[in-house]
Each structure stands twice: as structure tokens, then as C-alpha cells.
Design an enzyme around this catalytic site. Sequence first.
Site, PDB file in Angstrom:
ATOM      1  N   PHE A  97      49.761 -32.683  68.747  1.00 59.68           N
ATOM      2  CA  PHE A  97      50.294 -34.049  68.663  1.00 59.68           C
ATOM      3  C   PHE A  97      49.200 -35.108  68.842  1.00 59.68           C
ATOM      4  CE2 PHE A  97      54.197 -31.734  69.886  1.00 59.68           C
ATOM      5  CZ  PHE A  97      55.009 -32.124  68.832  1.00 59.68           C
ATOM      6  N   TYR A 128      38.772 -35.551  73.211  1.00 64.03           N
ATOM      7  CA  TYR A 128      38.186 -36.493  72.256  1.00 64.03           C
ATOM      8  C   TYR A 128      36.880 -35.949  71.682  1.00 64.03           C
ATOM      9  CZ  TYR A 128      41.458 -39.821  74.381  1.00 64.03           C
ATOM     10  OH  TYR A 128      42.578 -40.459  74.853  1.00 64.03           O
TER      11      TYR A 128
END
Length: 150
Positions: A97, A128
Site C-alpha cells: 500500500f 523510503y
Amino acid sequence: MPIRPATPDDLADIGALIHDLAVYEQLEHEIEWADPTVFADALFGPTPSAQVLIAATDDGQVAGFALWFPTFSTFLGRSGIWLEDLFVRPEHRSHGFGKDLLTTLLGLSEGRVEWAVLDWNEPSIAFYESLGARPVAGWTRYRWVPPAGS
């Protein structure tokens, strides 16, 4: 996994996700509102100041969100996106997601999405960086808030 723009029907879920994010970031004390409809005008009024993407499971359960707004780079001469908040509920993490939300944002930009991350938030930083994102060297974020009573 469906990623879709938020609608006014999502306001309660957006408010709950923001609360959950604040708890996760240990910043719950900074929330100054109690009613998620405070976001109605900011997100869906005549001049929206931000937008939200909703990540939903195949059965429609809200798994997470990204709250963002457009930016512009004078040096690049093109627009980008500032990602103010990204949050995926713990039970929905490691299912793609977060990556789907960021990929969708990158597709909406002219090639640049930026955000801030708390320096202690190692799981998010690792996520990230696994996508290829890197910190911006040489920049320090500032905030100016008027003095109380002004």
C-alpha cells in the site's frame, strides 16, 4: 490494491488515520482538532489546499492514506508534490500500500515528490530508501509560527 482520490464520504476515515499517525509518531498532543469535518473545506471546498489519496483493500477496507499538495520548483521550472502525511495501518503494512501510494503520487507529479520524515523513524526511512528515495543534503527545514496572542 486500489488507490483512489478521497471523497467527502472518507472524512471520518481520514480523521481516524491522522489520529493513528499522530499516535505512531508520538505527536498526538499536537492535534488541535476533534472533528474530522474540519478538513471538509480544505480538501473538498471551492479552493482545496490539499488532496488525499486513499489506499483500500480489495473488499473496500481503508488501509492507508497520503495527504499532499502541489509545489513548484523555480530552478526546475516544473511542479512537484509535497507529501505531508503518509500512513498505512499496521495490519496492512508489507502489502504494497505505501509503495502504491507513493508511485501514484509520482505519477501525478512532473517527476518530484518530497516529504519530511522524523529522524528516529527508522522503519519508514528504510522503506523510503528501499524505493530509491534519498535525503536532500544541505537543507534544513524551518517553521515560523506567530507568537501566542498575535
